[in-house]
Design an enzyme around this catalytic site. Sequence first.
Site, mmCIF file in Angstrom:
data_model
loop_
_atom_site.group_PDB
_atom_site.id
_atom_site.type_symbol
_atom_site.label_atom_id
_atom_site.label_comp_id
_atom_site.label_asym_id
_atom_site.label_seq_id
_atom_site.Cartn_x
_atom_site.Cartn_y
_atom_site.Cartn_z
ATOM 1 N N GLY A 1 -11.944 18.002 -2.275
ATOM 2 C CA GLY A 1 -10.765 18.423 -3.040
ATOM 3 C C GLY A 1 -11.075 18.680 -4.510
ATOM 4 N N ALA B 1 -10.403 14.567 -2.239
ATOM 5 C CA ALA B 1 -9.114 13.968 -1.907
ATOM 6 C C ALA B 1 -9.375 12.501 -1.596
ATOM 7 C CB ALA B 1 -8.507 14.686 -0.707
ATOM 8 N N GLU C 1 -16.448 17.639 3.840
ATOM 9 C CA GLU C 1 -15.395 17.169 4.754
ATOM 10 C C GLU C 1 -15.885 16.973 6.177
ATOM 11 O OE1 GLU C 1 -14.990 19.468 2.434
ATOM 12 O OE2 GLU C 1 -13.127 19.083 1.334
ATOM 13 N N GLU D 1 -12.343 22.097 -4.598
ATOM 14 C CA GLU D 1 -11.198 22.981 -4.379
ATOM 15 C C GLU D 1 -10.335 23.100 -5.636
ATOM 16 O OE1 GLU D 1 -10.536 20.564 -0.872
ATOM 17 O OE2 GLU D 1 -10.359 22.403 0.321
HETATM 18 N N1 CAA Z 1 -11.615 8.933 -2.061
HETATM 19 C C1 CAA Z 1 -11.360 7.651 -2.360
HETATM 20 N N2 CAA Z 1 -12.194 6.854 -3.060
HETATM 21 C C2 CAA Z 1 -13.321 7.408 -3.499
HETATM 22 C C3 CAA Z 1 -13.677 8.756 -3.228
HETATM 23 C C4 CAA Z 1 -12.751 9.530 -2.479
HETATM 24 N N3 CAA Z 1 -12.952 10.836 -2.213
HETATM 25 N N4 CAA Z 1 -14.878 9.007 -3.773
HETATM 26 C C5 CAA Z 1 -15.281 7.869 -4.381
HETATM 27 N N5 CAA Z 1 -14.335 6.905 -4.217
HETATM 28 C C6 CAA Z 1 -14.375 5.524 -4.700
HETATM 29 C C7 CAA Z 1 -15.339 4.669 -3.865
HETATM 30 O O1 CAA Z 1 -14.700 4.230 -2.693
HETATM 31 C C8 CAA Z 1 -15.637 3.559 -4.830
HETATM 32 O O2 CAA Z 1 -14.552 2.651 -4.862
HETATM 33 P P1 CAA Z 1 -14.829 1.046 -4.890
HETATM 34 O O3 CAA Z 1 -15.550 0.827 -6.190
HETATM 35 O O4 CAA Z 1 -13.459 0.473 -4.849
HETATM 36 O O5 CAA Z 1 -15.684 0.752 -3.705
HETATM 37 C C9 CAA Z 1 -15.665 4.264 -6.190
HETATM 38 O O6 CAA Z 1 -14.944 5.489 -5.997
HETATM 39 C C10 CAA Z 1 -17.065 4.618 -6.648
HETATM 40 O O7 CAA Z 1 -17.695 5.345 -5.615
HETATM 41 P P2 CAA Z 1 -19.115 4.931 -4.984
HETATM 42 O O8 CAA Z 1 -19.333 3.452 -5.111
HETATM 43 O O9 CAA Z 1 -19.193 5.512 -3.614
HETATM 44 O O10 CAA Z 1 -20.101 5.683 -5.985
HETATM 45 P P3 CAA Z 1 -21.544 6.249 -5.668
HETATM 46 O O11 CAA Z 1 -22.136 6.637 -6.984
HETATM 47 O O12 CAA Z 1 -22.318 5.305 -4.814
HETATM 48 O O13 CAA Z 1 -21.287 7.564 -4.786
HETATM 49 C C11 CAA Z 1 -20.201 9.655 -4.230
HETATM 50 C C12 CAA Z 1 -20.611 8.666 -5.354
HETATM 51 C C13 CAA Z 1 -21.446 10.286 -3.621
HETATM 52 C C14 CAA Z 1 -19.332 10.723 -4.889
HETATM 53 C C15 CAA Z 1 -19.418 8.888 -3.151
HETATM 54 O O14 CAA Z 1 -18.380 8.137 -3.770
HETATM 55 C C16 CAA Z 1 -18.794 9.771 -2.123
HETATM 56 O O15 CAA Z 1 -19.477 10.257 -1.250
HETATM 57 N N6 CAA Z 1 -17.442 9.990 -2.211
HETATM 58 C C17 CAA Z 1 -16.729 10.752 -1.249
HETATM 59 C C18 CAA Z 1 -16.974 12.251 -1.432
HETATM 60 C C19 CAA Z 1 -16.231 13.018 -0.357
HETATM 61 O O16 CAA Z 1 -16.503 12.891 0.813
HETATM 62 N N7 CAA Z 1 -15.271 13.858 -0.794
HETATM 63 C C20 CAA Z 1 -14.485 14.647 0.122
HETATM 64 C C21 CAA Z 1 -13.218 13.912 0.459
HETATM 65 S S1 CAA Z 1 -12.322 14.686 1.769
HETATM 66 C C22 CAA Z 1 -11.461 15.928 1.024
HETATM 67 O O17 CAA Z 1 -11.545 16.188 -0.162
HETATM 68 C C23 CAA Z 1 -10.582 16.678 1.963
HETATM 69 C C24 CAA Z 1 -9.910 17.886 1.434
HETATM 70 O O18 CAA Z 1 -10.468 18.948 1.287
HETATM 71 C C25 CAA Z 1 -8.503 17.824 1.175
#
Ligand code: CAA
Length: 257
Positions: free
Chosen positions: A111, A66, A134, A114
């Site tokens: 998400g 998400a 999360e 999910e």
């Molecule tokens: N939400 C918003 N933006 C996201 C995102 C997310 N879940 N995941 C990645 N992005 C964005 C980053 O912010 C980045 O944007 P910018 O270029 O503008 O900075 C772009 O995508 C590329 O990401 P990274 O630079 O971080 O890429 P990376 O290769 O270094 O890392 C990754 C990849 C490990 C997937 C890392 O992006 C990451 O950890 N993302 C978050 C994963 C996460 O925590 N997901 C769970 C979200 S909470 C949820 O889903 C709740 C629920 O159940 C409803």
Amino acid sequence: MSEQPIEVQDNAGVVRLTVNRPKALNALNSDVIAALAATLDELEARNDLRAVLITGAGEKAFVAGADITEMRDKSAPQARDFAGQALATLKRLEALPVPVVALVNGFCLGGGCELALACDWAVASDNAVFGQPEVLLGVIPGFGGTQRLPRRVGPAMALDLVTTGRKIDANEALRIGLVNRVMPQAELEDYAAELTKQLGGNGPQAVRGAKQAVHDGMDQDLDSALALETSLFALCFAGEEQREGMSAFVEKRKPNF
Ligand code: CAA
């Protein structure tokens, strides 16, 4: 690829959906969820639908979760609404009467995992990474992960993943039953083409009946579920597909469904 949040491609009733926010690793924000809901409005109305494949744009991510930027400033009621919209949409995806398959082509987190769990099955490229991270963000899964993950992989493995937030690779996802197959990323398109042919070529009513029997039966005790199977099996003989399929076998030709 157009700028639509959900890209739709139709191949004779096998519809491929692509979550299309590659710059944000296809993170699910309100726009993507609304676009998916609108797409489902159309798919639910179609009698010629045979299967749905869902994937993420680009080569790096299926869906990385998400959208954290959108969620950061939400109040508790707003978070409830956001999760409610997503949950209802994933429930509709899951309830489509045809097979729904996730083609996991990279990060499949939060998400995104999910979303894959709301599909009937998933296949993954060998670079895919799965997880419910999360708790690392101070929240719990909100799009069904605490409920669908234990049903898919068992409660102990689900608790491992949702309480540690650790990420697993595609082979571990295969071992625990989160995905059905793992393949090199370059082969995912061939698999999608093969699946399009297979699911597009089988008897459409039979495929729907098979999905209904498994889904509805899982919520029932075994005797009721077996009775359901018998009813659905018998129903096949009331349509034309069974005659065509069995005649084709006897006449040593391919069926034309
Ligand atoms: N939400 C918003 N933006 C996201 C995102 C997310 N879940 N995941 C990645 N992005 C964005 C980053 O912010 C980045 O944007 P910018 O270029 O503008 O900075 C772009 O995508 C590329 O990401 P990274 O630079 O971080 O890429 P990376 O290769 O270094 O890392 C990754 C990849 C490990 C997937 C890392 O992006 C990451 O950890 N993302 C978050 C994963 C996460 O925590 N997901 C769970 C979200 S909470 C949820 O889903 C709740 C629920 O159940 C409803």
